[in-house]
Write a protein that holds these residues in place. Sequence first.
Motif, PDB file in Angstrom:
ATOM      1  N   MET A 110       0.837  -1.164   0.000  1.00  0.00           N
ATOM      2  CA  MET A 110       0.000   0.000   0.000  1.00  0.00           C
ATOM      3  C   MET A 110       0.886   1.233   0.000  1.00  0.00           C
ATOM      4  N   SER A 111       0.525   2.221  -0.821  1.00  0.00           N
ATOM      5  CA  SER A 111       1.302   3.459  -0.901  1.00  0.00           C
ATOM      6  C   SER A 111       0.632   4.560  -0.093  1.00  0.00           C
ATOM      7  N   TYR A 112       1.455   5.385   0.543  1.00  0.00           N
ATOM      8  CA  TYR A 112       0.966   6.497   1.353  1.00  0.00           C
ATOM      9  C   TYR A 112       1.747   7.760   1.024  1.00  0.00           C
ATOM     10  N   LEU A 113       1.075   8.891   1.179  1.00  0.00           N
ATOM     11  CA  LEU A 113       1.716  10.190   1.095  1.00  0.00           C
ATOM     12  C   LEU A 113       1.797  10.717   2.515  1.00  0.00           C
ATOM     13  N   LEU A 114       3.012  10.874   3.014  1.00  0.00           N
ATOM     14  CA  LEU A 114       3.258  11.323   4.378  1.00  0.00           C
ATOM     15  C   LEU A 114       3.872  12.713   4.309  1.00  0.00           C
ATOM     16  N   ARG A 115       3.239  13.677   4.953  1.00  0.00           N
ATOM     17  CA  ARG A 115       3.779  15.039   5.017  1.00  0.00           C
ATOM     18  C   ARG A 115       4.344  15.262   6.408  1.00  0.00           C
ATOM     19  N   VAL A 116       5.620  15.657   6.451  1.00  0.00           N
ATOM     20  CA  VAL A 116       6.295  15.882   7.719  1.00  0.00           C
ATOM     21  C   VAL A 116       6.937  17.264   7.745  1.00  0.00           C
ATOM     22  N   THR A 117       6.976  17.823   8.939  1.00  0.00           N
ATOM     23  CA  THR A 117       7.746  19.037   9.197  1.00  0.00           C
ATOM     24  C   THR A 117       8.963  18.584   9.985  1.00  0.00           C
ATOM     25  N   LEU A 118      10.155  19.007   9.549  1.00  0.00           N
ATOM     26  CA  LEU A 118      11.365  18.564  10.210  1.00  0.00           C
ATOM     27  C   LEU A 118      12.388  19.688  10.271  1.00  0.00           C
ATOM     28  N   PRO A 119      13.354  19.568  11.165  1.00  0.00           N
ATOM     29  CA  PRO A 119      14.401  20.583  11.233  1.00  0.00           C
ATOM     30  C   PRO A 119      15.160  20.622   9.904  1.00  0.00           C
ATOM     31  N   ASP A 120      15.443  21.817   9.401  1.00  0.00           N
ATOM     32  CA  ASP A 120      16.171  21.976   8.141  1.00  0.00           C
ATOM     33  C   ASP A 120      17.669  22.002   8.460  1.00  0.00           C
ATOM     34  N   ARG A 121      18.185  20.793   8.674  1.00  0.00           N
ATOM     35  CA  ARG A 121      19.606  20.639   8.988  1.00  0.00           C
ATOM     36  C   ARG A 121      20.085  19.317   8.403  1.00  0.00           C
ATOM     37  N   PRO A 122      21.383  19.217   8.146  1.00  0.00           N
ATOM     38  CA  PRO A 122      21.921  17.973   7.583  1.00  0.00           C
ATOM     39  C   PRO A 122      21.600  16.765   8.466  1.00  0.00           C
ATOM     40  N   GLY A 123      21.149  15.707   7.828  1.00  0.00           N
ATOM     41  CA  GLY A 123      20.881  14.455   8.530  1.00  0.00           C
ATOM     42  C   GLY A 123      19.460  14.273   9.014  1.00  0.00           C
ATOM     43  N   ALA A 124      18.655  15.348   9.048  1.00  0.00           N
ATOM     44  CA  ALA A 124      17.285  15.223   9.565  1.00  0.00           C
ATOM     45  C   ALA A 124      16.446  14.308   8.673  1.00  0.00           C
ATOM     46  N   LEU A 125      16.506  14.527   7.369  1.00  0.00           N
ATOM     47  CA  LEU A 125      15.735  13.681   6.454  1.00  0.00           C
ATOM     48  C   LEU A 125      16.263  12.242   6.475  1.00  0.00           C
ATOM     49  N   GLY A 126      17.563  12.101   6.605  1.00  0.00           N
ATOM     50  CA  GLY A 126      18.154  10.757   6.705  1.00  0.00           C
ATOM     51  C   GLY A 126      17.670  10.013   7.940  1.00  0.00           C
ATOM     52  N   ALA A 127      17.523  10.728   9.044  1.00  0.00           N
ATOM     53  CA  ALA A 127      17.019  10.102  10.275  1.00  0.00           C
ATOM     54  C   ALA A 127      15.575   9.646  10.093  1.00  0.00           C
ATOM     55  N   VAL A 128      14.771  10.464   9.396  1.00  0.00           N
ATOM     56  CA  VAL A 128      13.384  10.073   9.116  1.00  0.00           C
ATOM     57  C   VAL A 128      13.369   8.840   8.207  1.00  0.00           C
ATOM     58  N   ALA A 129      14.207   8.848   7.169  1.00  0.00           N
ATOM     59  CA  ALA A 129      14.269   7.707   6.242  1.00  0.00           C
ATOM     60  C   ALA A 129      14.667   6.430   6.976  1.00  0.00           C
ATOM     61  N   THR A 130      15.629   6.541   7.871  1.00  0.00           N
ATOM     62  CA  THR A 130      16.062   5.366   8.643  1.00  0.00           C
ATOM     63  C   THR A 130      14.924   4.851   9.521  1.00  0.00           C
ATOM     64  N   ALA A 131      14.240   5.754  10.206  1.00  0.00           N
ATOM     65  CA  ALA A 131      13.126   5.349  11.083  1.00  0.00           C
ATOM     66  C   ALA A 131      12.020   4.680  10.277  1.00  0.00           C
ATOM     67  N   LEU A 132      11.730   5.214   9.105  1.00  0.00           N
ATOM     68  CA  LEU A 132      10.686   4.616   8.262  1.00  0.00           C
ATOM     69  C   LEU A 132      11.133   3.255   7.727  1.00  0.00           C
ATOM     70  N   GLY A 133      12.404   3.125   7.408  1.00  0.00           N
ATOM     71  CA  GLY A 133      12.933   1.842   6.941  1.00  0.00           C
ATOM     72  C   GLY A 133      12.829   0.751   7.983  1.00  0.00           C
ATOM     73  N   VAL A 134      12.971   1.123   9.238  1.00  0.00           N
ATOM     74  CA  VAL A 134      12.868   0.144  10.334  1.00  0.00           C
ATOM     75  C   VAL A 134      11.484  -0.504  10.363  1.00  0.00           C
ATOM     76  N   VAL A 135      10.429   0.241   9.996  1.00  0.00           N
ATOM     77  CA  VAL A 135       9.077  -0.328  10.001  1.00  0.00           C
ATOM     78  C   VAL A 135       8.704  -0.942   8.656  1.00  0.00           C
ATOM     79  N   GLY A 136       9.693  -1.035   7.748  1.00  0.00           N
ATOM     80  CA  GLY A 136       9.455  -1.711   6.474  1.00  0.00           C
ATOM     81  C   GLY A 136       9.002  -0.817   5.342  1.00  0.00           C
ATOM     82  N   ALA A 137       9.044   0.500   5.536  1.00  0.00           N
ATOM     83  CA  ALA A 137       8.607   1.418   4.485  1.00  0.00           C
ATOM     84  C   ALA A 137       9.686   1.563   3.423  1.00  0.00           C
ATOM     85  N   ASP A 138       9.263   1.616   2.191  1.00  0.00           N
ATOM     86  CA  ASP A 138      10.147   1.863   1.058  1.00  0.00           C
ATOM     87  C   ASP A 138       9.820   3.257   0.536  1.00  0.00           C
ATOM     88  N   ILE A 139      10.791   4.160   0.525  1.00  0.00           N
ATOM     89  CA  ILE A 139      10.559   5.529   0.063  1.00  0.00           C
ATOM     90  C   ILE A 139      10.620   5.549  -1.455  1.00  0.00           C
TER      91      ILE A 139
END
Length: 186
Positions: A1-30
């Motif tokens: 199942m595909s989802y559109l997730l909108r997030v607000t995050l700190p605009d700093r290096p590594g923030a998006l990577g941390a979100v991607a890692t957390a989502l990967g842990v639950v099996g999400a494919d970006i």
Amino acid sequence: MSYLLRVTLPDRPGALGAVATALGVVGADILSVDVVERSPGVAVDDLVLELPPDRLADSLITAAAAVPGVVVESIRPYAGMIDPYRELELLEDLAVRPVEAASVLADGVARIFRAGWALVVGEPVDGRGQVEGRSPAAPEVDELALPWWPPGPARGLDVSADWVPSDWAAVGTELAVAPFAKGAVL
């Protein structure tokens, strides 16, 4: 199942990577990332994610929100491109697995409409209907109060109604019902 997730995050290096890692842990494919907005110190991103059918959408919310400074603004099923063969796959599955027809139908309906989940509910007895089939990510309920019966015509249902389990409303569930033989697809 595909989802559109909108997030607000700190605009700093590594923030998006941390979100991607957390989502990967639950099996999400970006599948894609779009920067919607940037302001000093904050970014708003839309992520299109594919989640295995046995996972619930709220796992995406929990994973993303666990990253410090991240706020989940919204989540919704993502229709993206329409796959014209989903309906044919459903018909084939129904023909091959007639004994499991209710669960096959629930899973097929969820895929065709790109819904998070679907239930097939039987005609109510004393106001309650038995769940006859469910898609893999559907809530684990065996019966439901059905004050909205009969299911026809197909329509949306009020998620704030008393019969709706409170946790369904808490995650932004949208409900619809359609008639099916003597039962309904929810």
